[in-house]
Design an enzyme around this catalytic site. Structure first.
Site, short mmCIF file in Angstrom:
data_model
loop_
_atom_site.label_atom_id
_atom_site.label_comp_id
_atom_site.label_asym_id
_atom_site.label_seq_id
_atom_site.Cartn_x
_atom_site.Cartn_y
_atom_site.Cartn_z
N ASP A 101 0.85 -1.20 0.00
CA ASP A 101 0.00 0.00 0.00
C ASP A 101 0.88 1.25 0.00
OD1 ASP A 101 -2.00 -1.89 0.37
OD2 ASP A 101 -2.05 -1.59 2.54
C1 26A Z 1 -11.98 -7.24 0.99
N1 26A Z 1 -10.72 -7.42 1.68
C2 26A Z 1 -10.29 -8.76 1.90
C3 26A Z 1 -9.98 -6.30 2.10
C4 26A Z 1 -8.78 -6.40 2.84
C5 26A Z 1 -8.08 -5.21 3.12
N2 26A Z 1 -8.51 -4.01 2.72
C6 26A Z 1 -9.66 -3.98 2.04
N3 26A Z 1 -10.39 -5.08 1.73
N4 26A Z 1 -8.08 -7.43 3.39
C7 26A Z 1 -6.99 -6.89 3.98
N5 26A Z 1 -6.99 -5.55 3.82
C8 26A Z 1 -6.03 -4.56 4.30
O1 26A Z 1 -4.81 -4.74 3.66
C9 26A Z 1 -3.88 -3.95 4.41
C10 26A Z 1 -2.48 -4.36 4.11
O2 26A Z 1 -2.20 -4.22 2.77
C11 26A Z 1 -5.73 -4.65 5.78
O3 26A Z 1 -6.66 -3.87 6.52
C12 26A Z 1 -4.29 -4.08 5.87
O4 26A Z 1 -4.22 -2.83 6.50
#
Ligand code: 26A
Length: 359
Positions: free
Chosen positions: A311
């Protein structure tokens, strides 16, 4: 001096509160998860949140992949440059997310759901890896109505670039497509992160519908491999991408993504594949050579966790695009911010603020 335009970058995705704990193979086995993955919670996973909070000294930290990117871009850009949209509940976790954004100078415009709680993401940290289980909660209720509401739509019109976390393809493809078309019709920059292997695997049609609109597409090696496999141009063992995907495989997938048909022909598509500590691969539409950019190396001992590194990379990149920096410098800035994020607990950036100098 001419006044700087505000909120040039608009980001959309799923705001989540991360619940982070150290784990080991036994933890991964208990919940039947891979060491480095991101999945949506199924009923058998739902015990993990209380387990982490009650028994594992879990740390709470603001998350949601594109919200991390939005905070990271605002870390670099002048005040009031970034606005972020997504759905939260009316609860403590939603308040924590709002407070963290405010501290980072990020403007958030949440769709607040009265009935459904804020989404949460359990993060199992093992050395060099992180595995995430997400219960989307209110984030799953984001809707087109919010995007098109009188309070929000002017922000969409005013922004010059849109950044979409691919995870939102599980939530509200109509909102994503609305932004995609708005970008193409007005020659704005449209950026999408693939986010996780399950997006191309399980949400292929929704992802494919966005492809003609993408000016920049970003993914890591696992996401690129999943994309390549479902598009029939690679046959990588997705259970062992590190052991089986060669740089040549990943370059081929990057070039394929870059060369897909494009709606707005005023910009060439750029496809970027990150590869952990190995060089980042960058393909440009119509060009034959996929370039390699070595990462900003940091000592293993300085890595706190890898959560949010991707990110942060996207944040540095997209901030560079907004600043009008060259592609080379924007990639460099992404790699710099990713290396800073590795030294922080959770998906966060060091304070006092550090400033980027091109390498
Ligand atoms: C729909 N999903 C599975 C998700 C996520 C996500 N953010 C949005 N949608 N699954 C994990 N994360 C986020 O990825 C970040 C790390 O790259 C987590 O909240 C974490 O901060």
């Amino acid at each position: 001096m001419a006044a700087q335009k505000n909120f040039r970058l608009l980001c959309l995705e799923n705001p989540l509160l991360d619940i982070i704990a150290d784990g080991d193979q036994a933890t991964l086995d208990t919940y039947k998860i891979k060491a480095n993955d991101a999945i949506l919670a199924e009923p058998q996973h739902l015990g993990i949140y209380d387990d982490f909070l009650n028994n594992r000294n879990a740390v709470l930290s603001a998350g949601g992949a594109a919200q991390n990117t939005a905070r990271g871009a605002q870390y670099i850009l002048p005040a009031d440059s970034v606005v972020y949209l997504g759905g939260v509940g009316k609860d403590k976790y939603g308040e924590i997310l709002g407070e963290t954004a405010a501290k980072a100078g990020l403007r958030v415009e949440y769709r607040v759901d009265e009935k459904v709680p804020t989404g949460r993401c359990a993060v199992v940290v093992t050395p060099g890896n992180r595995s995430m289980i997400t219960d989307l909660g209110a984030a799953n209720h984001y809707d087109l109505e919010h995007l098109k509401s009188p309070a929000i739509w002017p922000l969409v019109e005013a922004a010059e670039a849109y950044y979409i976390g691919g995870y939102h393809l599980t939530v509200c493809p109509p909102a994503i497509m609305t932004l995609a078309k708005e970008a193409a019709a007005n020659n704005k920059t449209f950026v999408l992160s693939i986010s996780a292997p399950f997006i191309p695997l399980a949400f292929k049609d929704a992802l494919d519908a966005t492809l003609p609109y993408l000016d920049y597409v970003v993914g890591n090696e696992g996401e690129a491999a999943a994309f390549g496999n479902v598009h029939g141009i690679s046959n990588i063992d997705l259970a062992d991408v590190d052991g089986t995907a060669t740089t040549e495989d990943l370059k081929k997938i990057a070039q394929y993504m870059a060369d897909l048909p494009k709606e707005n022909t005023q910009r060439k598509r750029v496809a970027i594949v990150t590869h952990g500590s190995q060089p980042t691969l960058v393909a440009i539409q119509g060009e034959t050579e996929v370039k390699e950019y070595p990462v900003h190396a940091i000592a293993k001992e300085s890595i706190v966790d890898t959560l949010g590194a991707g990110d942060a990379f996207a944040a540095g990149l997209v901030a560079g695009i907004i600043e009008g920096k060259s592609l080379d410098t924007s990639i460099d800035q992404g790699q710099w911010l990713a290396s800073l994020s590795l030294t922080q607990l959770g998906a966060s950036y060091p304070f006092p603020k550090q400033t980027f100098t091109p390498s």
